[in-house]
Design a protein around this motif. Structure first.
Motif, mmCIF file in Angstrom:
data_model
loop_
_atom_site.group_PDB
_atom_site.id
_atom_site.type_symbol
_atom_site.label_atom_id
_atom_site.label_comp_id
_atom_site.label_asym_id
_atom_site.label_seq_id
_atom_site.Cartn_x
_atom_site.Cartn_y
_atom_site.Cartn_z
ATOM 1 N N ASN A 2 0.838 -1.190 0.000
ATOM 2 C CA ASN A 2 0.000 0.000 0.000
ATOM 3 C C ASN A 2 0.878 1.245 0.000
ATOM 4 O OD1 ASN A 2 -2.475 1.250 -0.067
ATOM 5 N ND2 ASN A 2 -2.699 1.325 2.144
ATOM 6 N N THR A 3 0.625 2.160 -0.928
ATOM 7 C CA THR A 3 1.356 3.425 -1.002
ATOM 8 C C THR A 3 0.391 4.564 -0.702
ATOM 9 O OG1 THR A 3 0.921 3.899 -3.332
ATOM 10 C CG2 THR A 3 2.804 2.450 -2.839
ATOM 11 N N GLN A 7 -2.660 0.632 -3.915
ATOM 12 C CA GLN A 7 -1.932 -0.625 -3.877
ATOM 13 C C GLN A 7 -0.999 -0.748 -5.084
ATOM 14 O OE1 GLN A 7 -2.484 -2.310 -1.151
ATOM 15 N NE2 GLN A 7 -1.259 -4.092 -1.533
ATOM 16 N N LYS A 9 2.157 -3.303 -6.759
ATOM 17 C CA LYS A 9 2.830 -4.601 -6.686
ATOM 18 C C LYS A 9 4.288 -4.426 -6.263
ATOM 19 C CE LYS A 9 0.003 -6.677 -10.268
ATOM 20 N NZ LYS A 9 -0.004 -7.219 -11.632
#
Length: 181
Positions: A2-3, A7, A9
């Motif tokens: 999570n940023t 989300q 990868k």
């Protein structure tokens, strides 16, 4: 993972951690793609201060910045100089040869470069770099060819999002320094 934007990868963050040079298109990336023309031939573009802070912070973190654009514009030169962008390449309709020449000049592999674009002239660059990025509202072929698509539209903070992503991957986002210009 999570940023701040959503989300992402882990493989994207791994690619972002290897980036030493961010190359950006201008129209549709730094701007929303619209060009305003006045009666006397005056050309106007809108740039977002969020992108300005991101570029300043990314540069301060040690990642180099470049632009490659098909058009020539004094507005672009002024804006990029204000952001301390070292490599300003304008008037290149075929952007991939300009990108490879820049990589050779900087002694970088294409895998150490991220490229963000929005339209078909950007596609070869996006497909051949370490991290190919499309803005949210990019042409469908660019969206399909990119490793990563921003959560943000071009001209509305997409460049800042990419700068934040690269800094996050390198562990330098918390100490980001720059100015909203």
């Amino acid at each position: 993972m999570n940023t701040l934007y959503g989300q992402v990868k882990k493989q994207i963050l791994d690619k972002a951690a290897q980036i030493k040079l961010l190359v950006c298109d201008v129209d549709g990336v730094f701007s929303d793609g619209r060009i305003y023309l006045g009666n006397d031939g005056e050309e106007l573009k809108a740039f977002h201060t969020k992108d300005g802070f991101g570029i300043k912070a990314l540069g301060a973190s040690g990642v180099d910045i470049a632009i490659i654009t098909g058009r020539r514009s004094n507005i672009v030169t002024q804006r990029m100089q204000a952001l301390n962008v070292r490599h300003i390449i304008q008037g290149e309709e075929d952007k991939f040869p300009a990108l490879t020449a820049l990589a050779q000049q900087q002694e970088l592999g294409l895998d150490e470069i991220a490229y963000i674009g929005d339209d078909i002239p950007d596609l070869a660059c996006i497909e051949h770099v370490g991290l190919g990025i499309a803005v949210q509202d990019a042409h469908p072929s660019v969206l399909n060819g990119a490793d990563y698509t921003t959560f943000t539209r071009g001209g509305f903070g997409a460049v800042r999002e990419v700068c934040d992503l690269i800094m996050l991957s390198k562990g330098s986002l918390a100490g980001a320094k720059g100015a909203s210009v």
